[in-house]
Design an enzyme around this catalytic site. Structure first.
Site, PDB file in Angstrom:
ATOM      1  N   LYS A 266       9.888  10.318   5.054  1.00  0.00           N
ATOM      2  CA  LYS A 266       9.789  10.202   3.598  1.00  0.00           C
ATOM      3  C   LYS A 266       9.453  11.569   3.004  1.00  0.00           C
ATOM      4  CE  LYS A 266       7.549   7.314   0.034  1.00  0.00           C
ATOM      5  NZ  LYS A 266       6.547   6.276  -0.215  1.00  0.00           N
TER       6      LYS A 266
ATOM      7  N   SER B 190       7.959   2.374  -3.004  1.00  0.00           N
ATOM      8  CA  SER B 190       8.586   3.665  -3.179  1.00  0.00           C
ATOM      9  C   SER B 190       9.314   4.176  -1.940  1.00  0.00           C
ATOM     10  CB  SER B 190       7.523   4.689  -3.571  1.00  0.00           C
ATOM     11  OG  SER B 190       6.576   4.873  -2.536  1.00  0.00           O
TER      12      SER B 190
ATOM     13  N   SER C 106       4.265   0.138  -0.832  1.00  0.00           N
ATOM     14  CA  SER C 106       5.452   0.996  -0.768  1.00  0.00           C
ATOM     15  C   SER C 106       6.164   1.037   0.579  1.00  0.00           C
ATOM     16  CB  SER C 106       5.093   2.413  -1.192  1.00  0.00           C
ATOM     17  OG  SER C 106       5.003   2.493  -2.587  1.00  0.00           O
TER      18      SER C 106
END
Lengths: 481, 510
Positions: B76, B151, B175
């Site tokens: 990420k 996210s 997330s």
């Protein structure tokens, strides 16, 4: 300040002192805070506020502040937390400063200050830890402000006094005391000119006899002990004038302008920051166990007040001398080293109090910068003790040692200052003086014993200062009695 | 046929049937084929990855490879990798490269995982759809008109579309788990303090956790195993032994006690999702688990509490993005011109003003920003996207003088009540079960203008972050709309084995 003002008003002063700690690394980053290095070289991604970095508490920071707390009679919190103080400024890389807010680690202490005519106890509200910001440099580039982040993240403690101080002199004495304590604890070098000790002052005035405080102003940018005293004095005067002329003191922050010797407005209360303090989520609470507290108590050095008493008792020093010599921890250390090496505390204190202090004053240096070692001074004392040199030679040699690596004895020989204690030579000298001065001899014999000085003086003159005055005295006395 | 899991890939490599370089090439081929549509990867480092593959292959041949040999991963874009762009999907860090490796990256490398690139996300991990990204929305591989969730949308989509066999995500309010649920993969949010946050760009420091997304519970457990454990660079990381998570996945106990909180099955929960989750619970019960109805009475305050505390921390954490030392800085001349124009405009008005109006206009002049203040404002206005700005403003507000006690102080107290709810519950049960999200993935663009609706997607995941406990989302079945549904297990602090155990049971019963 007019006398009338003094009679009608009194000042109320509280000080906030920041002391930069001598830890081996920054408050929250493993890098040494080295001063005087090229700008922005002593930095890690953390000091630069890079994304993803996390602060880690320097353990020494906690020990040092507890030492300060114990030395100033504070209570130490079992649990205290860090808080973030949020504001934007280019020299504050993270956009917040890690500090403490409603739970300072040390609180409710006091210290005693000494003034010429009285002593006074000053309360300490709190001592807390925080990190320093970087440095903004506004005067090196005509168009830009430059930022040096070497200092960012260096550990600071903030010592906040109660509003117990009433005069600029008390403020000065308080600061001196703080400096003395941090130096004795070896947690800060106490140098205000270089910024390792910094002081802000809250000043207000009120009519004498009134309990309620007046509106205060906060003074900043005072970079010496004298400036703190001067700025506070100016501010008291300014506030009294203002009130007497029908005006009102406005709460604001004011800067001391050294070149103009006056304070000027920096920001008003309305412009004051809302720092949005909240608990620092990256750092767990600081827990102080009884064990840690005991351990630190054990480590506490002898502080000035105790040392002063010991010097008076152990070395028979006068109170004034003891105070002078213990005022600076390193001077007291220096003295003790000389005394021990020479095994003669009396001679050591004389030498340190007169000659060493004189040189420090003349050269505006501190004892750490003094370049004659205690061992070399002890040697000088021994030479004198063994009658190899006399007092005036001692003085001459001391001065020569200041810019010379040679030993006292080498210098004495080189400068031809070794006392003549050769009995044969001295007898001849004394006989000659007696023969040449019949009048004085008569008067001496008639009882004018003060003339001894005259004979010794003659002997010193004839021997170019090398004759052993003690032996000359003995011989003259023997021959003329 | 190249296997999808680390576990299978590694078996084939060790058997000599597959080369690690071919495995890595396979994923790059998949990325080339699907990324344009899915938009999961935002940066690739093929050359490095292949070089690493060769080296690790040698180790595998010699039998001295690390535990993650065979892991081909996406990271990420919020986790720092030395020398690589770390943009957090924000214009603010559009050209930023990190200068150090996060602890989790060091540990992945040491375990012989191979990183193929960096994946998409909501800007600064703020969002539940992966639509707030400088790279544009990631798309759900099961239906590219749907969101991935967020996210960690890129992390979930990359695994689901076989562009990597595992990824790292971060979970501040759900997330990792929510996109895992939407994309039909496994995602673990470890206990706060289990995995070092050093090198994770902070959103809300007391909530953020790094965790794995994978095709299987065992793969996720293996990655977690590699990244977990104390780190002296993170004062909030726990000094605890790390148990054997892989063993927990390999030998799951059947007779576990599962708590079912009424509060997680009420209003707002899609009937289809509910049915699938309940069917799974039933199967678990039939398989030997004990089902215990429980209560988590403060659940309803979770969202409000979260959006006060997390935004407060975020407003401070994001203060460092000021354009001074790195990141986006507004054009200096534009700032100066703007100020000059404003000053001229006010002065012109002042000139024309009546005496009565003058003082007010003079104040305007006095209050005109300094060049520095305007530079900050403009840099941050240009650099941050709408959701980030919304949260910074909210967080700044709740910390302001006069509001602190009413918002932040109170929310902190409620956080403690929520923690106590769980503490009580875990006295009775091993794990707590719930749907991961109230619905399946929805249409891209459908909620972007309705932040409150978007926040509701986190209703079931958020309390784990408030309480600091661990959670897992495991695929539970397919909704009649054809989209994946996730089931969530929550475990007490530092009890990841238990949620891994429960997750594995679901996998086995599917």
């Amino acid at each position: 300040m007019s006398t009338i003002a003094h009679e009608r008003f009194e000042a109320v002063i509280g000080l906030e002192v920041h002391a930069q700690l001598l830890t081996n690394s920054k408050a929250f980053a493993p890098v040494a805070p080295i001063y005087g290095e090229a700008p922005n070289t002593m930095v890690t991604p953390l000091c630069l506020g890079h994304p993803g970095t996390l602060p880690v508490v320097n353990e020494n920071l906690v020990r040092y502040i507890i030492k300060m707390g114990l030395a100033t009679n504070c209570s130490v919190a079992e649990k205290s937390i860090f808080a973030r103080k949020n504001y934007f400024y280019p020299d504050l890389p993270k956009g917040y400063q890690i500090s403490q807010f409603d739970t300072p680690i040390c609180f409710d202490g006091y210290l005693d200050i000494e003034l010429e005519e009285y002593n006074k106890r000053i309360g300490l509200t709190r001592i807390h830890m925080e990190e320093d910001a970087g440095k903004s440099i506004h005067d090196q580039d005509p168009y830009n402000t430059l930022v040096d982040l070497n200092r960012a993240g260096t550990p600071l403690i903030e010592i906040v006094s109660e509003p117990d101080l009433r005069t600029p002199q008390e403020a000065y004495a308080y600061l001196t005391k703080i400096k003395q304590i941090v130096q004795y604890l070896e947690i800060c070098d106490g140098n205000m000119e270089e910024g390792s000790l910094r002081c802000d002052a809250n000043v207000s005035v009120r009519p004498r006899g009134r309990e309620k405080f007046g509106t205060r102003t906060e003074l900043k940018n005072m970079n010496s002990f004298r400036n703190v005293e001067k700025a506070i004095e100016f501010e008291i005067y300014r506030q009294i004038e203002l009130i007497e002329s029908g005006g009102e003191v406005v709460q604001q922050t004011r800067l001391w302008d050294t070149s103009k010797n006056q304070t000027r407005i920096m920001r008003s209360k309305e412009e004051a920051h809302d720092y949005r303090y909240f608990p620092e989520p990256d750092l767990p609470p600081i827990i102080v166990t009884t064990e840690l507290l005991d351990e630190i108590k054990e480590e506490l050095p002898e502080l000035a007040d105790v040392r002063q008493k010991r010097f008076a008792e152990e070395y028979g020093m006068s109170e004034v001398d003891a105070v002078t010599i213990t005022e600076d921890r390193y001077l007291a250390d220096f003295f003790e080293e000389v005394a021990e090496a020479a095994n003669n505390p009396k001679a050591a204190s004389n030498l340190v109090l007169s000659d060493v202090l004189r040189v420090l004053n003349e050269q505006s240096i501190n004892i750490k910068e003094f370049n004659v070692s205690p061992a070399r001074l002890a040697e000088l004392i021994k030479l004198k003790e063994e009658d190899k040199i006399n007092s005036s030679a001692m003085q001459t040699i001391f001065d020569a040692m200041l810019d010379n690596e040679k030993s006292a004895e080498e210098l004495a020989k080189e400068m031809n200052l070794i006392q003549v204690s050769d009995t044969g030579f001295l007898e001849e000298l004394v006989d000659e003086i007696i023969a040449n001065n019949p009048d004085e001899v008569e008067r001496f014999k008639a009882g004018k014993k003060q003339l001894m000085g005259f004979f010794v003086g003659q002997a010193m003159k004839a021997s170019k200062g090398k004759a052993n005055p003690k032996m000359v005295t003995q011989m003259v006395a023997k021959k003329l009695n | 046929m190249i296997p999808n899991t680390i576990q299978d890939a590694r078996a084939q490599i060790l058997a000599g049937n597959l080369k690690l370089t071919d495995l890595v090439e396979h994923y790059y081929t998949n990325i080339d084929a699907s990324n344009e549509e899915i938009n999961a990867f935002v940066y690739l480092n093929k050359e490095d990855a292949l070089k690493q593959a060769q080296e690790i292959q040698k180790k595998a041949d010699a039998g001295n490879h690390g535990p993650l040999m065979g892991a081909v991963m996406g990271i990420k874009d919020v986790i720092c990798e030395n020398g690589k762009p770390t943009t957090c999907a924000s214009e603010m860090l559009g050209d930023f490269h990190s200068v150090y490796d996060a602890t989790v990256i060091e540990r992945l490398k040491a375990a012989d995982a191979i990183i193929v690139g960096r994946v998409n996300m909501d800007e600064f991990a703020m969002g539940s759809t992966n639509e707030y990204s400088r790279y544009g929305a990631a798309r759900n591989p099961h239906d590219t008109t749907k969101v991935t969730g967020g996210s960690s949308g890129g992390s979930a989509a990359a695994v689901a579309a076989n562009m990597a066999n595992t990824t790292l995500g971060s979970d501040t309010g759900g997330s990792i788990r929510q996109p895992a649920s939407y994309c039909g993969v496994v995602g673990i949010k470890p206990t706060y303090g289990r995995v070092s946050r050093f090198g994770l760009v902070a959103f809300a420091s007391s909530f953020d956790s790094i965790g794995p997304l994978a095709h299987s519970v065992e793969d996720a457990a293996a990655v977690l195993q590699a990244i977990a454990g104390f780190d002296e660079r993170d004062n909030t990381s726990a000094q605890l032994e790390v148990p054997d998570f892989v063993a927990a996945a390999q030998n799951p106990k059947k007779d576990i006690k599962i708590g079912v909180p009424e509060e997680f099955f009420g209003e707002g929960l899609d009937e289809g999702v509910k049915a699938i989750v309940e069917a799974n619970i039933k199967k678990l019960e039939e398989n030997g688990a004990e089902i215990v109805p429980i209560h988590l009475p403060h659940t309803k305050y979770g969202l409000a509490t979260y959006y006060i505390l997390a935004t407060a921390e975020a407003s401070s954490n994001l203060a460092r993005f000021d354009g001074i030392r790195y990141g986006h800085r507004a054009d200096k001349n534009a700032v100066l011109d703007e100020l000059k124009a404003e000053e001229a405009e006010i002065k012109a008005r002042l000139k024309a003003a009546s005496d009565e109006e003058k003082p007010k206009i003079e104040t305007e002049l006095e209050k005109l920003d300094s060049a520095l203040t305007r530079l900050y404002k403009k840099s941050r206005t240009e650099g941050f996207g709408p959701e980030v700005k919304r949260r910074i403003m909210l967080g700044t507000y709740v910390l302001s003088a006069g509001y602190y006690d009413a918002y932040y102080g109170k929310a902190q107290r409620v956080r403690r009540l929520i923690q106590n709810d769980f503490k009580e519950a875990f006295k009775q049960v091993d794990v707590i079960v719930s749907p991961t999200a109230p619905t399946t993935a929805f249409d891209i663009g459908s909620e972007i203008n309705d932040p409150l609706q978007m926040y509701l997607n986190d209703a079931y995941t958020i309390s784990a972050n408030l309480a600091g406990i661990c959670g897992i989302s495991v695929p539970a079945g397919t909704h009649e709309n054809g989209l994946p549904v996730g089931i969530q297990f929550l475990g007490d602090v530092f009890q990841e084995e238990k949620i891994i155990n429960a997750g594995r049971l679901v996998e086995l019963l599917r």
